[in-house]
Write a protein that holds these residues in place. Sequence first.
Motif, PDB file in Angstrom:
ATOM      1  N   ALA A  38      19.838  54.378  -8.819  1.00 38.35           N
ATOM      2  CA  ALA A  38      19.443  53.120  -9.456  1.00 38.35           C
ATOM      3  C   ALA A  38      19.963  53.034 -10.889  1.00 38.35           C
ATOM      4  CB  ALA A  38      17.924  52.987  -9.437  1.00 38.35           C
ATOM      5  N   ARG A  39      19.808  54.108 -11.646  1.00 38.23           N
ATOM      6  CA  ARG A  39      20.219  54.107 -13.055  1.00 38.23           C
ATOM      7  C   ARG A  39      21.738  54.013 -13.203  1.00 38.23           C
ATOM      8  NH1 ARG A  39      15.997  58.923 -13.840  1.00 38.23           N
ATOM      9  NH2 ARG A  39      14.177  57.733 -14.565  1.00 38.23           N
ATOM     10  N   ARG A  40      22.441  54.480 -12.206  1.00 38.61           N
ATOM     11  CA  ARG A  40      23.898  54.483 -12.262  1.00 38.61           C
ATOM     12  C   ARG A  40      24.466  53.064 -12.341  1.00 38.61           C
ATOM     13  NH1 ARG A  40      26.038  57.132  -7.145  1.00 38.61           N
ATOM     14  NH2 ARG A  40      24.596  58.756  -7.865  1.00 38.61           N
ATOM     15  N   PHE A  41      23.699  52.083 -11.843  1.00 38.56           N
ATOM     16  CA  PHE A  41      24.218  50.718 -11.764  1.00 38.56           C
ATOM     17  C   PHE A  41      23.598  49.768 -12.789  1.00 38.56           C
ATOM     18  CE2 PHE A  41      25.142  52.546  -7.617  1.00 38.56           C
ATOM     19  CZ  PHE A  41      26.463  52.150  -7.432  1.00 38.56           C
ATOM     20  N   VAL A  42      22.882  50.307 -13.764  1.00 37.53           N
ATOM     21  CA  VAL A  42      22.282  49.449 -14.785  1.00 37.53           C
ATOM     22  C   VAL A  42      23.357  48.674 -15.544  1.00 37.53           C
ATOM     23  CG1 VAL A  42      21.001  49.399 -16.950  1.00 37.53           C
ATOM     24  CG2 VAL A  42      20.189  50.825 -15.066  1.00 37.53           C
ATOM     25  N   ASP A  43      24.321  49.379 -16.095  1.00 40.44           N
ATOM     26  CA  ASP A  43      25.356  48.717 -16.899  1.00 40.44           C
ATOM     27  C   ASP A  43      26.150  47.707 -16.074  1.00 40.44           C
ATOM     28  OD1 ASP A  43      24.582  50.150 -19.106  1.00 40.44           O
ATOM     29  OD2 ASP A  43      26.130  51.690 -18.886  1.00 40.44           O
ATOM     30  N   TYR A  44      26.420  48.060 -14.826  1.00 42.87           N
ATOM     31  CA  TYR A  44      27.172  47.151 -13.951  1.00 42.87           C
ATOM     32  C   TYR A  44      26.442  45.822 -13.798  1.00 42.87           C
ATOM     33  CZ  TYR A  44      28.789  45.025  -9.606  1.00 42.87           C
ATOM     34  OH  TYR A  44      29.231  44.125  -8.668  1.00 42.87           O
ATOM     35  N   HIS A  45      25.149  45.886 -13.503  1.00 43.95           N
ATOM     36  CA  HIS A  45      24.401  44.655 -13.276  1.00 43.95           C
ATOM     37  C   HIS A  45      24.208  43.858 -14.564  1.00 43.95           C
ATOM     38  CE1 HIS A  45      23.331  46.539  -9.377  1.00 43.95           C
ATOM     39  NE2 HIS A  45      23.257  45.285  -8.977  1.00 43.95           N
ATOM     40  N   MET A  46      24.006  44.542 -15.677  1.00 42.03           N
ATOM     41  CA  MET A  46      23.844  43.807 -16.927  1.00 42.03           C
ATOM     42  C   MET A  46      25.127  43.039 -17.264  1.00 42.03           C
ATOM     43  SD  MET A  46      20.719  44.416 -17.506  1.00 42.03           S
ATOM     44  CE  MET A  46      20.520  44.682 -15.716  1.00 42.03           C
ATOM     45  N   LYS A  47      26.262  43.646 -16.975  1.00 40.65           N
ATOM     46  CA  LYS A  47      27.538  42.968 -17.203  1.00 40.65           C
ATOM     47  C   LYS A  47      27.686  41.783 -16.257  1.00 40.65           C
ATOM     48  CE  LYS A  47      32.534  43.796 -17.411  1.00 40.65           C
ATOM     49  NZ  LYS A  47      33.620  44.815 -17.245  1.00 40.65           N
ATOM     50  N   GLU A  48      27.301  41.979 -14.992  1.00 41.83           N
ATOM     51  CA  GLU A  48      27.387  40.899 -14.009  1.00 41.83           C
ATOM     52  C   GLU A  48      26.500  39.718 -14.398  1.00 41.83           C
ATOM     53  OE1 GLU A  48      29.039  40.471 -10.772  1.00 41.83           O
ATOM     54  OE2 GLU A  48      30.342  41.815 -11.919  1.00 41.83           O
ATOM     55  N   PHE A  49      25.324  40.018 -14.958  1.00 40.89           N
ATOM     56  CA  PHE A  49      24.379  38.963 -15.321  1.00 40.89           C
ATOM     57  C   PHE A  49      24.662  38.375 -16.700  1.00 40.89           C
ATOM     58  CE2 PHE A  49      21.107  41.498 -12.627  1.00 40.89           C
ATOM     59  CZ  PHE A  49      21.717  41.058 -11.460  1.00 40.89           C
ATOM     60  N   GLY A  50      25.567  38.998 -17.443  1.00 46.79           N
ATOM     61  CA  GLY A  50      25.896  38.506 -18.769  1.00 46.79           C
ATOM     62  C   GLY A  50      24.854  38.829 -19.818  1.00 46.79           C
ATOM     63  N   TYR A  51      24.107  39.927 -19.626  1.00 46.87           N
ATOM     64  CA  TYR A  51      23.069  40.316 -20.576  1.00 46.87           C
ATOM     65  C   TYR A  51      23.649  41.224 -21.657  1.00 46.87           C
ATOM     66  CZ  TYR A  51      19.762  38.749 -16.950  1.00 46.87           C
ATOM     67  OH  TYR A  51      19.063  38.012 -16.024  1.00 46.87           O
ATOM     68  N   LYS A  52      23.161  41.060 -22.881  1.00 47.00           N
ATOM     69  CA  LYS A  52      23.632  41.894 -23.983  1.00 47.00           C
ATOM     70  C   LYS A  52      23.019  43.292 -23.940  1.00 47.00           C
ATOM     71  CE  LYS A  52      24.439  37.995 -27.121  1.00 47.00           C
ATOM     72  NZ  LYS A  52      24.060  37.372 -28.423  1.00 47.00           N
ATOM     73  N   LYS A  53      21.812  43.392 -23.403  1.00 44.99           N
ATOM     74  CA  LYS A  53      21.162  44.694 -23.284  1.00 44.99           C
ATOM     75  C   LYS A  53      20.379  44.746 -21.981  1.00 44.99           C
ATOM     76  CE  LYS A  53      17.087  43.338 -25.983  1.00 44.99           C
ATOM     77  NZ  LYS A  53      16.231  43.688 -27.145  1.00 44.99           N
ATOM     78  N   PRO A  54      20.134  45.937 -21.456  1.00 43.31           N
ATOM     79  CA  PRO A  54      19.436  46.059 -20.167  1.00 43.31           C
ATOM     80  C   PRO A  54      18.012  45.511 -20.226  1.00 43.31           C
ATOM     81  CG  PRO A  54      20.562  48.101 -20.723  1.00 43.31           C
ATOM     82  CD  PRO A  54      20.615  47.239 -21.953  1.00 43.31           C
ATOM     83  N   ASN A  55      17.593  44.878 -19.146  1.00 44.92           N
ATOM     84  CA  ASN A  55      16.199  44.444 -19.020  1.00 44.92           C
ATOM     85  C   ASN A  55      15.523  45.165 -17.855  1.00 44.92           C
ATOM     86  OD1 ASN A  55      17.363  43.195 -16.809  1.00 44.92           O
ATOM     87  ND2 ASN A  55      16.323  41.226 -17.115  1.00 44.92           N
ATOM     88  N   VAL A  56      16.090  46.314 -17.468  1.00 46.00           N
ATOM     89  CA  VAL A  56      15.558  47.126 -16.370  1.00 46.00           C
ATOM     90  C   VAL A  56      15.454  48.573 -16.830  1.00 46.00           C
ATOM     91  CG1 VAL A  56      15.931  47.943 -14.009  1.00 46.00           C
ATOM     92  CG2 VAL A  56      16.652  45.645 -14.639  1.00 46.00           C
ATOM     93  N   ASP A  57      14.359  49.229 -16.452  1.00 47.96           N
ATOM     94  CA  ASP A  57      14.285  50.672 -16.651  1.00 47.96           C
ATOM     95  C   ASP A  57      13.584  51.297 -15.454  1.00 47.96           C
ATOM     96  OD1 ASP A  57      11.667  49.729 -17.370  1.00 47.96           O
ATOM     97  OD2 ASP A  57      11.309  51.634 -18.368  1.00 47.96           O
ATOM     98  N   TYR A  58      13.769  52.607 -15.294  1.00 45.70           N
ATOM     99  CA  TYR A  58      13.227  53.319 -14.138  1.00 45.70           C
ATOM    100  C   TYR A  58      12.415  54.523 -14.595  1.00 45.70           C
ATOM    101  CZ  TYR A  58      16.404  50.428 -11.441  1.00 45.70           C
ATOM    102  OH  TYR A  58      17.052  49.346 -10.886  1.00 45.70           O
ATOM    103  N   VAL A  59      11.308  54.759 -13.883  1.00 44.39           N
ATOM    104  CA  VAL A  59      10.379  55.831 -14.228  1.00 44.39           C
ATOM    105  C   VAL A  59      10.158  56.703 -13.002  1.00 44.39           C
ATOM    106  CG1 VAL A  59       8.025  56.364 -14.969  1.00 44.39           C
ATOM    107  CG2 VAL A  59       9.221  54.377 -15.932  1.00 44.39           C
ATOM    108  N   GLN A  60      10.187  58.011 -13.202  1.00 46.93           N
ATOM    109  CA  GLN A  60       9.870  58.931 -12.113  1.00 46.93           C
ATOM    110  C   GLN A  60       8.362  59.152 -12.085  1.00 46.93           C
ATOM    111  OE1 GLN A  60       8.674  62.290 -11.701  1.00 46.93           O
ATOM    112  NE2 GLN A  60       9.105  62.161  -9.510  1.00 46.93           N
ATOM    113  N   GLY A  61       7.758  58.964 -10.913  1.00 44.12           N
ATOM    114  CA  GLY A  61       6.321  59.160 -10.811  1.00 44.12           C
ATOM    115  C   GLY A  61       5.799  58.697  -9.467  1.00 44.12           C
ATOM    116  N   TYR A  62       4.485  58.817  -9.314  1.00 45.87           N
ATOM    117  CA  TYR A  62       3.828  58.470  -8.057  1.00 45.87           C
ATOM    118  C   TYR A  62       3.064  57.163  -8.213  1.00 45.87           C
ATOM    119  CZ  TYR A  62       4.940  63.231  -6.660  1.00 45.87           C
ATOM    120  OH  TYR A  62       5.610  64.386  -6.357  1.00 45.87           O
ATOM    121  N   ILE A  63       3.073  56.352  -7.151  1.00 45.33           N
ATOM    122  CA  ILE A  63       2.394  55.061  -7.226  1.00 45.33           C
ATOM    123  C   ILE A  63       0.879  55.224  -7.246  1.00 45.33           C
ATOM    124  CG2 ILE A  63       4.321  53.867  -6.160  1.00 45.33           C
ATOM    125  CD1 ILE A  63       2.765  53.758  -3.546  1.00 45.33           C
TER     126      ILE A  63
END
Length: 267
Positions: A38-63
């Motif tokens: 998931a983290r590997r594609f953060v920059d790709y999607h932000m570029k595709e969406f035209g965002y200046k900075k990421p609006n997504v983050d990921y956390v390791q843990g249990y629901i």
Amino acid sequence: ILDLGSGSGRDCYMLSQLVGEKGHVTGIDMTEDQLEVARRFVDYHMKEFGYKKPNVDYVQGYIEALTEAGLQNNSFDIIISNCVVNLSPDKRRVLAEAYSVLKDGGEFYFSDVYSSGRLTEEIKNHKVLWGECIGGALWWKDLLQLAEEAGFSLPRLVTAQIITVDNKELQDILGDYKFVSATYRLFKVPKVNPTHTCQVIYNGHIKGVEDHFPFDHQYKFKANEVVTVDAEMASILTHSRYAESFTCQPPGGPCEPCGVKPEVSVT
């Protein structure tokens, strides 16, 4: 927005585009390998969406342990999940944790598999049925109880579809149990007197559903049409992000806004 069991991030990136650059999406998953993808594609999607900075983050843990994973109480407007609660051994804890991290007026919107009764231990422990999201299915009546215990409003059914099992060996194990894939909406709103009713008018201001707003299986609101709703639905419309989209009145009373719109920063 928080995605429970975000996996490789597919739903998070769809939400990322929906909420816009000023919104934010967090995905939590227990599997580090999935999070790495998931983290590997953060920059790709932000570029595709035209965002200046990421609006997504990921956390390791249990629901079942959202706060232990570093997520703050009263910090999310919406929580989603796509057939993941099913796989948790402690569904009561999942709902309690979801309630804790939601803001007042927030919503838990999720799809999962439900059964016509409490499953036997044989079914729960069957590896194939568990992997197919059948062995972890919750009896739908238990969902109602667990939601109430956590503090949520009564679950509002959105859609439901019958699940068929074609394998004869598995059919024999399942016996008379029936299964459905269903989507529910649970809200963190004040409790109300269930005997009260309210009349509401949808003002047609929600983008994309200006003429007709399908809220759930029971309520579908046409713009500028008076609809009588139960007390809990009135509480949802009054205290959630829909507050400015409806006017409300007790039967026979004057019409006024359902409530002050909560401060919503999509997180």
